[in-house]
Design an enzyme around this catalytic site. Structure first.
Site, PDB file in Angstrom:
ATOM      1  CG  MET A 311      -1.929  -1.102   1.276  1.00 49.32           C
ATOM      2  SD  MET A 311      -2.916  -1.085   2.823  1.00 49.32           S
ATOM      3  CE  MET A 311      -1.756  -1.811   3.986  1.00 49.32           C
ATOM      4  CG  HIS A 313      -0.785   7.272   2.189  1.00 42.88           C
ATOM      5  ND1 HIS A 313      -0.056   7.428   3.351  1.00 42.88           N
ATOM      6  CD2 HIS A 313      -1.904   6.582   2.557  1.00 42.88           C
ATOM      7  CE1 HIS A 313      -0.700   6.867   4.361  1.00 42.88           C
ATOM      8  NE2 HIS A 313      -1.819   6.354   3.900  1.00 42.88           N
ATOM      9  CG  ASP A 466       8.922   8.004  -1.216  1.00 40.31           C
ATOM     10  OD1 ASP A 466       8.524   7.579  -2.313  1.00 40.31           O
ATOM     11  OD2 ASP A 466      10.024   8.533  -1.047  1.00 40.31           O
ATOM     12  CG  HIS A 467       3.571   7.740   3.153  1.00 42.72           C
ATOM     13  ND1 HIS A 467       2.554   8.675   3.203  1.00 42.72           N
ATOM     14  CD2 HIS A 467       4.716   8.428   3.352  1.00 42.72           C
ATOM     15  CE1 HIS A 467       3.075   9.880   3.425  1.00 42.72           C
ATOM     16  NE2 HIS A 467       4.378   9.753   3.512  1.00 42.72           N
ATOM     17  CG  LEU A 468       6.723   2.561  -0.097  1.00 43.60           C
ATOM     18  CD1 LEU A 468       8.136   2.377  -0.611  1.00 43.60           C
ATOM     19  CD2 LEU A 468       5.715   2.480  -1.229  1.00 43.60           C
TER      20      LEU A 468
END
Length: 530
Positions: A311, A313, A466-468
């Protein structure tokens, strides 16, 4: 005769999660070895690299990108096979990717932990907000968060302080920017929620860090050390007794009796192998790297969920010109956040979102746009001056759902100088996000209208943020998850994962603070058992 170990705990990775894990264990008197693939680089060298760079808008350019520890800037290292191109700003050095970030440090709200129960989509966390709340407090004090604890961060309870807190933020919020004030004046009377973004870009000295001087350079490198990054805690962990080994590329994990992890092996840049043993092991590298390492070694993957449920954002953005000067680009790069659509029953049908007002200096973009239009001389100067004063830029996060189809895998077709594989990413954007994006575009038009603004540009392509999360997903069931509520591997009782990659429900907020809170919680558990 008791077995001898090289350490009580070995932590792989020295970013925000790994360094806080190592420091907490060191404070409790445990022997800790922290392994980092990249080098240990002083801030002065990174600042020098940035100033000498001709690519200031490339956030990775000032940082090392070594053949044995490639970053996402290395051509071919990340190969995308899906409809969306994932290109994270991954760094490999002591401190990790938090060397360049905006510093937003939000908490999830209680409803974020119950997506499946409340809205019938996604997954529930195997814990509640109340269980994690004390660790949010410890994380905020560990890294020095500046925030407002009088505002409603959910967007649903005007006038109420939310979510519930057991302790004030360690640092109060900075004074509102002029742009923040004007945004609130225009939007709040029409039912919007505009709140302060909690941040580790602090305006007062804290724990050896100076107050911000308004360099407006957080996304590349903070030149004076105001903005928190993982190297600060890595250095503290070493002072508290942990051992740090940099330029140590972990490539092998060995299993022993009873499903326990027995040892970890790493390679030096020259290819020399070293093996270390410990009672407990923590994998705390980047979400992609940790999943890759686990798959390479067939570790913790009885569910076949390692690397899956990726996932991010992903989001959109809009630029518009207000009808009066706003003078963005001074002070912090982030402050005002529109949380009107963070939560609500609509989440059963489409994605929630978070809108952030970017306060970066936009003059280069404005100048490039004008030059492409053919403006020169006084016309160019006038355009830059006018638009710079009125420019408003909002970027937004959409809430993804976990989907096993979205995944990372090792890519043996690409190898680094040590012969280790690259990363293959497959990511598709589902209808839940696509419908949310259509609502987001309507929201942009409404916000611009309320500001008497003229839209200059609205993105049509989805953007990386970059919110992995999700690649080592947390859950109650070993059949569909990688770790349990402790962040302990279902397959290996002495293996923990310390990463935002364990987060099972992404919400719409930057996940770093949550990753650190989970790391501190896991450190407490490990310390009791070692």
């Amino acid at each position: 005769m008791s077995k001898e170990y090289d350490a009580d705990v070995i932590v792989v990775g020295s970013g925000a999660c790994g360094s806080n894990m190592a420091n907490e264990l060191a404070l409790k008197g445990k022997s800790v070895i922290m392994l980092e693939a990249g080098p240990n680089v002083p801030r002065s060298k990174i600042v020098e690299n940035y100033r000498n760079s001709g690519r200031h808008y490339d956030r990775n350019n000032a940082y090392p990108n070594n053949p044995w520890a490639p970053t996402s800037n290395e051509p071919g290292y990340i190969q995308n096979t899906g409809e969306f191109r994932e290109q994270p700003g991954m760094l490999k050095l002591v401190g990790g990717t938090t060397w360049h970030w905006g510093g937003a440090t939000w908490r999830y709200i209680p409803n974020d932990f119950k997506m499946k129960s409340l809205y019938g989509v996604g997954r529930d966390w195997p814990m509640s907000y109340n269980e994690l709340e004390p660790y949010y407090v410890r994380a905020e004090y560990a890294i020095g968060v500046s925030g407002s604890d009088t505002e409603d961060q959910s967007g649903q309870n005007p006038g109420m302080a939310f979510p519930p807190r057991s302790k004030h933020y360690p640092i109060d919020p900075e004074a509102p920017l002029y742009t923040t004030t004007k945004l609130k004046e225009a939007l709040i009377p029409h039912g919007h929620s505009v709140v302060h973004e909690p941040t580790v870009r602090i305006h007062r000295p804290y724990d050896g860090r100076p107050g911000c001087q308004g360099n407006n350079n957080c996304d590349q490198v903070c030149p004076i050390g105001t903005l928190y990054n993982g190297s600060i805690t890595a250095d503290r962990a070493v002072r508290n007794g942990a051992k740090l080994i940099s330029e140590a590329v972990v490539h092998k994990i060995t299993k022993g009796e009873g499903g326990k992890i027995e040892s970890i092996s790493y390679l030096t840049p020259e290819g020399k192998e070293h093996t270390l043993t410990a009672k407990y092991f923590v994998l705390a590298a980047h979400s992609f790297e940790t999943a890759k390492l686990m798959i390479m070694n067939d570790i913790g993957n009885s569910s076949d969920m390692v690397g899956r449920n990726l996932m991010d954002h992903i989001g959109l953005s809009v630029a518009f010109l207000a009808d009066q000067p706003m003078w963005a680009g001074r002070g912090p790069v982030q402050q005002a956040t529109i949380m009107t659509y963070r939560d609500g029953d609509f989440r059963s049908k489409y994605s929630a979102n978070k809108h952030s007002l970017a306060n970066n200096n936009q003059q280069i973009d404005i100048a490039n746009r004008a030059i492409k239009e053919g403006l020169m001389g006084k016309e160019l100067d006038d355009r830059i001056l006018d638009w710079s004063s009125r420019w408003m830029f909002i970027y937004s996060f959409l809430e993804p759902l976990p989907d096993p189809v979205n995944r990372i895998q090792p890519n043996p077709a690409w190898k680094d100088s040590l012969g280790l594989p690259g990363i293959k990413v497959h990511f598709k954007v589902d209808d839940y996000v696509k419908v949310g994006a259509e609502h987001m575009r309507e929201q942009y038009r409404d916000i611009a209208r309320l500001m008497n603004g003229k839209i200059v540009d609205m993105s049509t392509d989805y953007e990386n943020h970059d919110h992995l999360m999700g690649t080592m997903i947390m859950g109650e069931n070993a059949a569909d998850s990688v770790v349990n509520h402790e962040c302990r591997s279902f397959d290996h009782p002495n293996l923990f994962i310390s990463s935002v990659g364990v987060i099972p429900a992404a919400g719409v907020i930057n996940p770093t603070l949550t990753g650190i809170a989970l790391a501190i919680r896991s450190a407490d558990i490990i310390a009791k058992e070692v």
